[in-house]
Enzyme design. Sequence first.
Site, PDB file in Angstrom:
ATOM      1  N   GLY A 126       0.829  -1.214   0.000  1.00 36.87           N
ATOM      2  CA  GLY A 126       0.000   0.000   0.000  1.00 36.87           C
ATOM      3  C   GLY A 126       0.852   1.247   0.000  1.00 36.87           C
ATOM      4  O   GLY A 126       0.505   2.259   0.600  1.00 36.87           O
ATOM      5  N   ALA A 127       1.974   1.177  -0.726  1.00 38.98           N
ATOM      6  CA  ALA A 127       2.969   2.261  -0.660  1.00 38.98           C
ATOM      7  C   ALA A 127       2.747   3.348  -1.702  1.00 38.98           C
ATOM      8  O   ALA A 127       3.549   4.268  -1.811  1.00 38.98           O
ATOM      9  CB  ALA A 127       4.372   1.676  -0.812  1.00 38.98           C
ATOM     10  N   SER A 128       1.666   3.285  -2.460  1.00 36.07           N
ATOM     11  CA  SER A 128       1.472   4.271  -3.526  1.00 36.07           C
ATOM     12  C   SER A 128       0.896   5.589  -3.027  1.00 36.07           C
ATOM     13  O   SER A 128       0.986   6.602  -3.708  1.00 36.07           O
ATOM     14  CB  SER A 128       0.577   3.684  -4.619  1.00 36.07           C
ATOM     15  N   ASN A 169       1.062  -2.678   5.365  1.00 40.17           N
ATOM     16  CA  ASN A 169       0.283  -1.443   5.522  1.00 40.17           C
ATOM     17  C   ASN A 169      -1.020  -1.433   4.734  1.00 40.17           C
ATOM     18  O   ASN A 169      -1.996  -0.840   5.183  1.00 40.17           O
ATOM     19  CB  ASN A 169       1.147  -0.248   5.101  1.00 40.17           C
ATOM     20  N   SER A 211      -5.079  -0.726  13.681  1.00 34.24           N
ATOM     21  CA  SER A 211      -5.896   0.487  13.812  1.00 34.24           C
ATOM     22  C   SER A 211      -6.390   0.619  15.245  1.00 34.24           C
ATOM     23  O   SER A 211      -6.586  -0.391  15.942  1.00 34.24           O
ATOM     24  CB  SER A 211      -7.109   0.426  12.887  1.00 34.24           C
ATOM     25  N   TYR A 242     -13.774  -4.797   9.220  1.00 39.88           N
ATOM     26  CA  TYR A 242     -12.481  -4.091   9.325  1.00 39.88           C
ATOM     27  C   TYR A 242     -11.878  -4.248  10.724  1.00 39.88           C
ATOM     28  O   TYR A 242     -10.686  -4.554  10.872  1.00 39.88           O
ATOM     29  CB  TYR A 242     -12.724  -2.614   8.994  1.00 39.88           C
ATOM     30  N   VAL A 243     -12.707  -4.059  11.752  1.00 43.76           N
ATOM     31  CA  VAL A 243     -12.224  -4.179  13.134  1.00 43.76           C
ATOM     32  C   VAL A 243     -11.723  -5.597  13.406  1.00 43.76           C
ATOM     33  O   VAL A 243     -10.672  -5.779  14.030  1.00 43.76           O
ATOM     34  CB  VAL A 243     -13.337  -3.774  14.137  1.00 43.76           C
ATOM     35  N   ILE A 299      -6.148   9.398  10.728  1.00 39.83           N
ATOM     36  CA  ILE A 299      -5.053   9.969   9.940  1.00 39.83           C
ATOM     37  C   ILE A 299      -5.626  10.546   8.644  1.00 39.83           C
ATOM     38  O   ILE A 299      -6.471   9.912   8.002  1.00 39.83           O
ATOM     39  CB  ILE A 299      -3.985   8.892   9.610  1.00 39.83           C
TER      40      ILE A 299
HETATM   41  P1  NAP Z   1      -5.278   4.614   1.592  1.00 34.71           P
HETATM   42  O1  NAP Z   1      -4.922   6.045   1.477  1.00 34.71           O
HETATM   43  O2  NAP Z   1      -6.654   4.168   1.204  1.00 34.71           O
HETATM   44  O3  NAP Z   1      -4.184   3.755   0.782  1.00 34.71           O
HETATM   45  C1  NAP Z   1      -4.333   2.374   0.696  1.00 34.71           C
HETATM   46  C2  NAP Z   1      -3.123   1.781   0.001  1.00 34.71           C
HETATM   47  O4  NAP Z   1      -3.286   0.360  -0.055  1.00 34.71           O
HETATM   48  C3  NAP Z   1      -2.949   2.253  -1.430  1.00 34.71           C
HETATM   49  O5  NAP Z   1      -1.571   2.327  -1.736  1.00 34.71           O
HETATM   50  C4  NAP Z   1      -3.625   1.150  -2.232  1.00 34.71           C
HETATM   51  O6  NAP Z   1      -3.093   1.129  -3.557  1.00 34.71           O
HETATM   52  C5  NAP Z   1      -3.257  -0.078  -1.411  1.00 34.71           C
HETATM   53  N1  NAP Z   1      -4.203  -1.185  -1.561  1.00 34.71           N
HETATM   54  C6  NAP Z   1      -5.545  -1.180  -1.370  1.00 34.71           C
HETATM   55  N2  NAP Z   1      -6.059  -2.380  -1.611  1.00 34.71           N
HETATM   56  C7  NAP Z   1      -5.039  -3.191  -1.979  1.00 34.71           C
HETATM   57  C8  NAP Z   1      -4.924  -4.544  -2.386  1.00 34.71           C
HETATM   58  N3  NAP Z   1      -5.998  -5.341  -2.486  1.00 34.71           N
HETATM   59  N4  NAP Z   1      -3.716  -5.022  -2.689  1.00 34.71           N
HETATM   60  C9  NAP Z   1      -2.624  -4.244  -2.606  1.00 34.71           C
HETATM   61  N5  NAP Z   1      -2.652  -2.969  -2.222  1.00 34.71           N
HETATM   62  C10 NAP Z   1      -3.844  -2.430  -1.925  1.00 34.71           C
HETATM   63  O7  NAP Z   1      -5.100   4.084   3.066  1.00 34.71           O
HETATM   64  P2  NAP Z   1      -4.338   4.747   4.328  1.00 34.71           P
HETATM   65  O8  NAP Z   1      -5.285   5.630   5.011  1.00 34.71           O
HETATM   66  O9  NAP Z   1      -2.994   5.216   3.937  1.00 34.71           O
HETATM   67  O10 NAP Z   1      -4.212   3.457   5.250  1.00 34.71           O
HETATM   68  C11 NAP Z   1      -3.072   2.618   5.279  1.00 34.71           C
HETATM   69  C12 NAP Z   1      -3.255   1.595   6.378  1.00 34.71           C
HETATM   70  O11 NAP Z   1      -3.460   2.248   7.626  1.00 34.71           O
HETATM   71  C13 NAP Z   1      -4.472   0.689   6.181  1.00 34.71           C
HETATM   72  O12 NAP Z   1      -4.182  -0.621   6.610  1.00 34.71           O
HETATM   73  C14 NAP Z   1      -5.510   1.296   7.086  1.00 34.71           C
HETATM   74  O13 NAP Z   1      -6.448   0.358   7.516  1.00 34.71           O
HETATM   75  C15 NAP Z   1      -4.638   1.776   8.228  1.00 34.71           C
HETATM   76  N6  NAP Z   1      -5.257   2.828   9.025  1.00 34.71           N
HETATM   77  C16 NAP Z   1      -5.600   4.034   8.480  1.00 34.71           C
HETATM   78  C17 NAP Z   1      -6.184   4.998   9.279  1.00 34.71           C
HETATM   79  C18 NAP Z   1      -6.569   6.354   8.755  1.00 34.71           C
HETATM   80  O14 NAP Z   1      -7.170   7.121   9.508  1.00 34.71           O
HETATM   81  N7  NAP Z   1      -6.262   6.693   7.515  1.00 34.71           N
HETATM   82  C19 NAP Z   1      -6.432   4.735  10.622  1.00 34.71           C
HETATM   83  C20 NAP Z   1      -6.085   3.498  11.143  1.00 34.71           C
HETATM   84  C21 NAP Z   1      -5.491   2.563  10.331  1.00 34.71           C
HETATM   85  P3  NAP Z   1      -3.910   0.475  -4.797  1.00 34.71           P
HETATM   86  O15 NAP Z   1      -5.304   0.987  -4.706  1.00 34.71           O
HETATM   87  O16 NAP Z   1      -3.171   0.924  -6.020  1.00 34.71           O
HETATM   88  O17 NAP Z   1      -3.803  -0.994  -4.612  1.00 34.71           O
END
Ligand code: NAP
Length: 250
Positions: free
Chosen positions: A16-18, A93, A145, A158-159, A191
């Site tokens: 999820g590094a994009s 991630n 999370s 998700y939880v 976040i």
């Molecule tokens: P995000 O902005 O939605 O980014 C998600 C990343 O995961 C993207 O790079 C996406 O790229 C990749 N991804 C999604 N589905 C995928 C799949 N099936 N295979 C491979 N890659 C996949 O998410 P974020 O907010 O940065 O969250 C990152 C992590 O932190 C997640 O695990 C999330 O649950 C956790 N988190 C986030 C928050 C928050 O408030 N944002 C809070 C708690 C935990 P592609 O779509 O190109 O695959």
Amino acid sequence: SSYYGRVTKRTALITGASRGIGLACAKALAAAGHKVVLAARNLDKLEEAASEIRSTGGDALVVTIDLSSPESIQQAVKKAIAEAGPIHILVNNAGVTKDGLSMRMKLDDFTSVIQTNLTGAFLCAQGVMPGMMKERWGRIINIASVVGEMGNAGQANYVSSKAGLIGLTKSLAQELASRNITVNAVTPGFIETDMTAVLSVEVKEKMLNVIPLKRFGKPEDIAAAVAFLAGENSSYITGHVLKVNGGMYM
Ligand code: NAP
């Protein structure tokens, strides 16, 4: 050289590094001097992220991966190791949401979130383990999370996946400790990323009211914790769940 100043160049695989938290983690690990392998589904986005890292002097490669597919994970990990060498640091991630109340949740919306967030992370860890064992050095960091610790109405799938990641973290920590591989989880609060951009103003206001630090987190707040857990100075920390949530859950 002093223990605290020691920098060894390692290779890190970040899923999820994009964008969002994963991209911030990749940037932080590259800035710490590590080679980073960026993984996600969308190749164009990955290439864009990698060239941004390279433009600041970082060493970055990309592999496509779909965490919902065990075959894709196996191929991607194989490719990452073939092109970058053994993976020393894995940041699990990538994660998805499919929110809804349990009463009406479709079975597929439950299982697909578990498959991507939990099973996908497990398979990535399994893929890099042999190399870490051989190197007798490894760091696995699972991005869980705050809701995996607290529960959250409307996110049973998700939880469950995030609470599962915490259990996975502690089990892997026990299995891998003798090989000098540490396994830790980071539990972000709210976040600012694409994942949370979709929430309504009312929901955001309500959240802000329960965050003692009175601000939402930035991806860099999580990346700093990940870089610490990935580094030499955290070598005696394993099975830990590091809250990075502005105090919203203690
Ligand atoms: P995000 O902005 O939605 O980014 C998600 C990343 O995961 C993207 O790079 C996406 O790229 C990749 N991804 C999604 N589905 C995928 C799949 N099936 N295979 C491979 N890659 C996949 O998410 P974020 O907010 O940065 O969250 C990152 C992590 O932190 C997640 O695990 C999330 O649950 C956790 N988190 C986030 C928050 C928050 O408030 N944002 C809070 C708690 C935990 P592609 O779509 O190109 O695959």
